[in-house]
Write an enzyme that holds these catalytic residues in place. Structure first.
Site, PDB file in Angstrom:
ATOM      1  CD  GLN A 117      -5.671  20.212  10.893  1.00 57.13           C
ATOM      2  OE1 GLN A 117      -5.057  19.260  10.432  1.00 57.13           O
ATOM      3  NE2 GLN A 117      -5.276  21.462  10.711  1.00 57.13           N
TER       4      GLN A 117
ATOM      5  CB  CYS B 203       0.582  20.024   6.798  1.00 58.78           C
ATOM      6  SG  CYS B 203       0.045  20.834   5.303  1.00 58.78           S
TER       7      CYS B 203
ATOM      8  CB  CYS C  20      -0.933  -0.028   1.194  1.00 57.33           C
ATOM      9  SG  CYS C  20      -1.771   1.507   1.552  1.00 57.33           S
TER      10      CYS C  20
ATOM     11  CD  GLU D  74     -11.045  27.756   3.502  1.00 57.12           C
ATOM     12  OE1 GLU D  74     -10.092  27.574   4.289  1.00 57.12           O
ATOM     13  OE2 GLU D  74     -11.126  27.191   2.388  1.00 57.12           O
TER      14      GLU D  74
ATOM     15  CG  ASP E 225      -3.452  25.557   9.391  1.00 56.84           C
ATOM     16  OD1 ASP E 225      -2.561  24.882   8.837  1.00 56.84           O
ATOM     17  OD2 ASP E 225      -4.397  25.048  10.010  1.00 56.84           O
TER      18      ASP E 225
ATOM     19  CB  CYS F 199      -7.128   1.418   6.194  1.00 61.32           C
ATOM     20  SG  CYS F 199      -5.863   2.591   6.659  1.00 61.32           S
TER      21      CYS F 199
HETATM   22  N1  SAH Z   1      -6.994  26.135   9.856  1.00 62.96           N
HETATM   23  C1  SAH Z   1      -7.926  25.160   9.331  1.00 62.96           C
HETATM   24  C2  SAH Z   1      -7.694  24.790   7.864  1.00 62.96           C
HETATM   25  C3  SAH Z   1      -6.288  24.524   7.439  1.00 62.96           C
HETATM   26  S1  SAH Z   1      -6.102  23.699   5.877  1.00 62.96           S
HETATM   27  C4  SAH Z   1      -7.959  23.942  10.225  1.00 62.96           C
HETATM   28  O1  SAH Z   1      -7.110  23.751  11.076  1.00 62.96           O
HETATM   29  O2  SAH Z   1      -8.896  23.140  10.073  1.00 62.96           O
HETATM   30  C5  SAH Z   1      -5.829  24.976   4.751  1.00 62.96           C
HETATM   31  C6  SAH Z   1      -7.091  25.674   4.301  1.00 62.96           C
HETATM   32  O3  SAH Z   1      -6.682  26.720   3.407  1.00 62.96           O
HETATM   33  C7  SAH Z   1      -8.095  24.840   3.535  1.00 62.96           C
HETATM   34  O4  SAH Z   1      -9.351  24.989   4.129  1.00 62.96           O
HETATM   35  C8  SAH Z   1      -8.077  25.436   2.117  1.00 62.96           C
HETATM   36  O5  SAH Z   1      -9.339  25.394   1.500  1.00 62.96           O
HETATM   37  C9  SAH Z   1      -7.662  26.848   2.384  1.00 62.96           C
HETATM   38  N2  SAH Z   1      -6.970  27.599   1.303  1.00 62.96           N
HETATM   39  C10 SAH Z   1      -6.195  27.127   0.316  1.00 62.96           C
HETATM   40  N3  SAH Z   1      -5.665  28.141  -0.396  1.00 62.96           N
HETATM   41  C11 SAH Z   1      -6.128  29.302   0.158  1.00 62.96           C
HETATM   42  C12 SAH Z   1      -5.925  30.675  -0.124  1.00 62.96           C
HETATM   43  N4  SAH Z   1      -5.136  31.070  -1.126  1.00 62.96           N
HETATM   44  N5  SAH Z   1      -6.544  31.594   0.662  1.00 62.96           N
HETATM   45  C13 SAH Z   1      -7.337  31.209   1.694  1.00 62.96           C
HETATM   46  N6  SAH Z   1      -7.564  29.909   1.996  1.00 62.96           N
HETATM   47  C14 SAH Z   1      -6.971  28.956   1.243  1.00 62.96           C
END
Ligand code: SAH
Length: 479
Positions: free
Chosen positions: A303, A432, A78, A353, A405, A180
């Site tokens: 997450q 990440c 996998c 977002e 983030d 899994c």
């Molecule tokens: N802080 C949140 C999400 C993090 S993941 C948490 O912890 O759950 C990253 C997020 O960024 C996703 O929801 C994605 O849709 C968004 N994203 C991606 N590119 C972006 C951009 N250019 N501007 C704003 N948001 C964006």
């Protein structure tokens, strides 16, 4: 000169950041999948290059003291769990080093991994790990395909069967997997019910090569604290045949609260299409995290490891150092989880977002938790902050704390510049991908004009045990 199929004996000295073993033989650097540091293996060369080669383990001559038996029988085929044969303790040591290496090689920062700060070096803290590093995922997306029944000959009339599973590492050939070990046991019952519905109703599986056939993926999401399940087939059609039978089959599985269908008619690797229709229940589930309740739609980011998300958010909130007076920006806010975790400690929080469904969830989540000082806007963070307006007629205030983030690709340099111009007291960067984190931290450290930042905290959190991924919380303050 090394040739394909040559056999070498080699001791593994290091890992690549993807968790492949690295060893040396005859002046070559060898990259060997499924080998762990400390193993001595007999390996077969699969792809020789000028100074390095890829190889495959033929036999483990002397196992590393850190080697453990993979818990999943499909671990090697996998490839989703690259580190499953390494003890969990050593996985955490490895991930700490991955973060330190990225900061030092890509970010050119002096770093150390012991607690005593040496010559101004930044300490990468020990990775915050899990007590039980399995069954942690609340979301799984299973490819569905028609595959030859295992053990059947390769003749022209071999029997084919619709299966769910995962793609073998770096390929698109499906390995049937019902249970899994990173996912919840209940997923196997959902998959059984869904595949039975497909077979009994002659629903076809999508074929990537021809672009024909119906079902592409099955998405399953679970709220760990509520036990609520959302099941969403992704289809290459406008609708599924006999939806009533699908609903009957799936709603017999305990916990299924929501059945949706997502339509994706485009070729390519993107899993979800733009249109989601609810077939049964609400088109979302709910979950609780850190004392807050969240609703989550199929297309919204959430997450995947809720146990460690609490650890991650706790670190992020602590790093933000809130006293109740601050204006906070939560950029890339998803469904507003970080924003709402910070709202009770701040004056105002503004989340940005790009996915409209997620922003809708975020606003609804503020309301369902009775939080009035969190405000959410749709758009690309880099555009809105550079423009100085959340939406027409709504100017961005100055932020005291900015939380970032972003997805794996990191922040747009335009956004970094805008944040530097705003010069918040604190920047909390949740990442990440250590490589893009290091790249972006370098830009913050170099700064713009007389504004620049220094790293105060690097706290990795293990959100993805058994895989080579690692999450990091980083705090920056003015230098
Ligand atoms: N802080 C949140 C999400 C993090 S993941 C948490 O912890 O759950 C990253 C997020 O960024 C996703 O929801 C994605 O849709 C968004 N994203 C991606 N590119 C972006 C951009 N250019 N501007 C704003 N948001 C964006």
């Amino acid at each position: 000169m090394m040739n394909k199929n040559d056999i070498v004996t080699v001791t593994i000295e290091d890992f690549t950041r993807d968790g492949e073993g690295i060893g040396r033989a005859d002046g070559y650097t060898l990259f060997i999948k499924d080998a762990v540091i400390g193993d001595t293996v007999r390996a077969r060369i699969t792809r020789p290059k000028k100074t390095y080669a890829y190889a495959r383990v033929e036999e483990i001559l002397e196992p590393s003291p850190d080697r453990v038996k993979a818990a999943c029988p499909e671990a090697r085929r996998c490839g989703g769990c690259r580190l499953q044969e390494l003890s969990y303790e050593k996985q955490l040591v490895f991930k700490r080093k991955v973060v330190a290496d990225a900061l030092s090689r890509i970010g050119k920062f002096p770093v150390c991994t012991d607690s005593e700060e040496r010559d101004g070096a930044i300490e990468v803290k020990p990775v915050a790990g899990m007590a039980d590093p399995f069954r942690y995922r609340n979301k799984a997306q299973y490819p569905i395909a028609c595959v030859p029944v295992r053990g059947d000959g390769t003749g022209e009339h071999r029997e084919m069967r619709i299966e769910a599973g995962f793609y073998a590492g770096r390929t698109h050939s499906l390995i049937p997997v019902r249970d899994c070990l990173l996912t919840r046991e209940v997923n196997a019952s959902v998959l059984d019910a869904f595949l039975r519905y497909m077979r009994e109703n002659s629903v076809t599986a999508y074929d990537e090569k021809t672009g024909r056939g119906c079902v592409r993926h099955l998405l399953i999401r679970e709220g760990f604290s509520t036990g609520e399940l959302l099941v969403c087939p992704v289809i290459n059609a406008e609708s599924l045949p006999h939806p009533d039978r699908l609903i009957r089959a799936l709603s017999a599985v305990p916990g299924v609260r929501s059945i949706c269908v997502n339509i994706n008619r485009k070729p390519g690797n993107v899993i979800l299409g733009d249109v989601t229709k609810a077939l049964f229940g609400d088109p979302f589930i709910t979950d609780q995290l850190g004392g807050l309740s969240f609703r989550i739609s199929p297309r919204s980011f959430y997450q995947v490891n809720p146990v460690q998300t609490e650890v991650l958010y706790r670190e992020a909130v602590r790093a933000a150092g809130l006293t109740g007076k601050e204006t906070v920006f939560d950029l890339y806010c998803g469904i507003g989880t970080i924003s709402l975790s910070m709202a009770k400690h701040a004056k105002e929080v503004y989340g940005i977002e790009i996915i409209p469904d997620a922003v809708r969830d975020a606003r609804e989540n503020a309301e369902r938790n009775g939080i009035r000082n969190a405000h959410f806007y749709t758009g690309a963070a880099e555009d809105l902050v550079a423009r100085g307006e959340f939406e027409r007629g709504v100017p961005c205030p100055r932020a005291d704390v900015v939380v970032l983030d972003p997805p794996r690709k990191g922040c747009d340099p335009v956004l970094i510049r805008s944040v530097l111009l705003m010069a918040p007291e604190r920047i909390v960067y949740v990442s990440c991908d250590p490589a893009t984190l290091a790249r972006d931290l370098r830009l913050f450290a170099d700064g713009e004009g007389d504004v620049s930042y220094r790293i105060q905290l690097i706290q990795p959190v293990d959100m993805f045990p058994e895989t080579s991924h690692v999450e990091t919380v980083c705090l920056l303050t003015h230098s």
